[in-house]
Design an enzyme around this catalytic site. Structure first.
Site, mmCIF file in Angstrom:
data_model
loop_
_atom_site.group_PDB
_atom_site.id
_atom_site.type_symbol
_atom_site.label_atom_id
_atom_site.label_comp_id
_atom_site.label_asym_id
_atom_site.label_seq_id
_atom_site.Cartn_x
_atom_site.Cartn_y
_atom_site.Cartn_z
ATOM 1 N N LYS A 44 -25.416 -36.217 23.348
ATOM 2 C CA LYS A 44 -26.543 -36.414 23.935
ATOM 3 C C LYS A 44 -27.680 -36.393 23.001
ATOM 4 O O LYS A 44 -27.627 -35.692 22.111
ATOM 5 C CB LYS A 44 -26.929 -35.713 25.098
ATOM 6 C CG LYS A 44 -27.005 -34.138 24.752
ATOM 7 C CD LYS A 44 -26.728 -33.191 26.137
ATOM 8 C CE LYS A 44 -27.091 -31.733 25.658
ATOM 9 N NZ LYS A 44 -26.815 -30.769 26.773
ATOM 10 N N TYR A 262 -55.799 -28.483 6.414
ATOM 11 C CA TYR A 262 -56.600 -28.319 7.424
ATOM 12 C C TYR A 262 -57.177 -26.775 7.966
ATOM 13 O O TYR A 262 -56.310 -25.967 7.968
ATOM 14 C CB TYR A 262 -56.209 -29.049 8.712
ATOM 15 C CG TYR A 262 -56.132 -30.509 8.607
ATOM 16 C CD1 TYR A 262 -57.157 -31.405 8.700
ATOM 17 C CD2 TYR A 262 -54.947 -31.120 8.666
ATOM 18 C CE1 TYR A 262 -57.181 -32.574 8.681
ATOM 19 C CE2 TYR A 262 -54.719 -32.544 8.882
ATOM 20 C CZ TYR A 262 -56.001 -33.192 8.597
ATOM 21 O OH TYR A 262 -55.865 -34.626 9.002
#
Ligand SMILES: *Cc1c(COP(=O)(O)O)cnc(C)c1O
Length: 372
Positions: A44, A262
């Site tokens: 999956k 940042y």
């Protein structure tokens, strides 16, 4: 679903190497651990990020005959890759989807009485298709409740209409050492399966297989361990399958006292050489694995050395301290996780698990498949 876009390697800031030989070897290991049971494979979520088509082809070539996916598009990809394999949809039967499933010979894992009724109606009309019955033995997620399963088992006509090819349940805590949940689920599953004589049974995911032969029944469902994650000292040696790398775009000198990235969350305590790497959280490397003055972040591997991340991980970039790795330079590939930095380690720094790192791999990687 395979990712359609894979930029050329020379043009890619990040690349993903998938070792299909390692995948097949891990499956053989899990097959041995499954004893007399058949070992299936759970593919999956784009085969845990590595690519459904290539993974299914490699596993089918290794001898795997039964695959489990979550959704219809994944089932289509698995069917394309393995035309004769048994393919189960763990998410079950969506309303009105029986004809589409049957057209590709896909088997729903029926998870509720509504799904059972809809499937039985389809089978009455067409006499086509096979399905699994999922019993919930303690997870409270998908599957018939034990009482519903008992009522269903008593309805021989309905059972005959469904034509169940598998009876399954799923363990909630197989990977939690010392948990008593698995033993309770096992006892309940054993009791309930006796009500469905002649129907093969399946209970164990990867960690469930490791709980021993009582958990194996006729078919096992390994997922994560095929992809080389959740390795621990008690587990068999598994090979890393996915290696994620980012490319060094440039290396710069940053003086002591300057901050990187940042928010200026990490200030250099010495004059440093900082490599800027072309991969970030948009590539699935979680933002919280960055580094700050308060808390160290993840590590990356370059040219045989290890470098700590510095500052925040941003969308497309991350920065690493390569002061102690003088040979490192522009264009070098940096391992984010793989043989040197286990995916479980990278994920743990981000406060999550290897499953989430693998299935969260972004679309920008140049993907290359080796070892087939
Ligand atoms: C995902 C899944 C598996 C595989 O679990 P792993 O822990 O990855 O081995 C097995 N069975 C079901 C029902 C699942 O949803």
């Amino acid at each position: 679903m395979d990712f359609a876009i894979s930029p050329a390697e020379t043009l890619a800031s990040a690349r993903l190497t998938i070792d299909l030989g390692a995948l097949a070897a891990n499956w053989r290991t899990m097959r041995e651990r499954s004893g007399r049971a058949e070992a299936g494979a759970v593919v999956k979520a784009n085969a845990y990020g590595v690519g459904t088509g290539p993974a299914v082809r490699a596993l089918a070539a290794a001898g795997c005959r039964t695959f489990f996916v979550a959704s219809f598009d994944e089932a289509q990809a698995a069917r394309d890759a393995a035309p004769k394999a048994v393919v189960y949809l763990l998410n079950g039967l969506l309303p009105g989807s029986a004809a589409d499933l049957s057209a590709l010979d896909l088997r729903p894992v029926l998870g509720s009485l509504d799904e059972v009724a809809e499937w039985a109606a389809w089978r009455r009309r067409t006499n086509r298709g096979a399905a699994a019955i999922h019993i919930d033995t303690g997870m409270n997620r998908l599957g018939l409740t034990p009482d519903e399963a008992r009522a269903l088992a008593a309805d021989r006509d309905l059972i005959a209409e469904i034509g169940p090819s598998l009876l399954m349940s799923h363990l909630a805590s197989a990977d939690i050492a010392g948990s008593t949940t698995s033993a309770r689920q096992l006892a309940l599953f054993r009791e309930l399966r006796r009500l469905f004589p002649g129907v093969p049974a399946s209970l164990a995911n990867s960690a469930g297989i490791m709980l021993g032969p009582d958990y194996h029944f006729e078919l096992t469902r390994p997922g994560i361990m095929l992809y080389g994650a959740i390795a621990s000292p008690e587990l068999p040696p598994l090979l890393p399958v996915a290696t994620a790398e980012g490319r060094i775009l440039l290396v710069r000198d940053v003086p002591a006292g300057e901050a990187v990235g940042y928010g200026g969350e990490q200030t250099m305590v010495r004059a440093s050489r900082i490599a800027t790497i072309g991969a970030g959280y948009a590539d699935g490397y979680h933002r919280v694995a960055g580094s700050s003055d308060r808390r160290p972040g993840g590590r990356v591997a370059i040219r045989g050395g290890i470098a700590p991340l510095v500052g925040r991980v941003s969308m497309d970039l991350m920065t690493a301290d390569v002061t102690d790795l003088p040979d490192v330079g522009r264009g070098d590939w940096v391992e984010l996780f793989g043989p040197t930095i286990p995916v479980d380690e990278a994920a743990a720094v981000a406060g999550t698990i290897g499953y989430e790192f693998l299935t969260g791999l972004g679309r920008r990687y140049h993907r290359r498949y080796v070892g087939a």
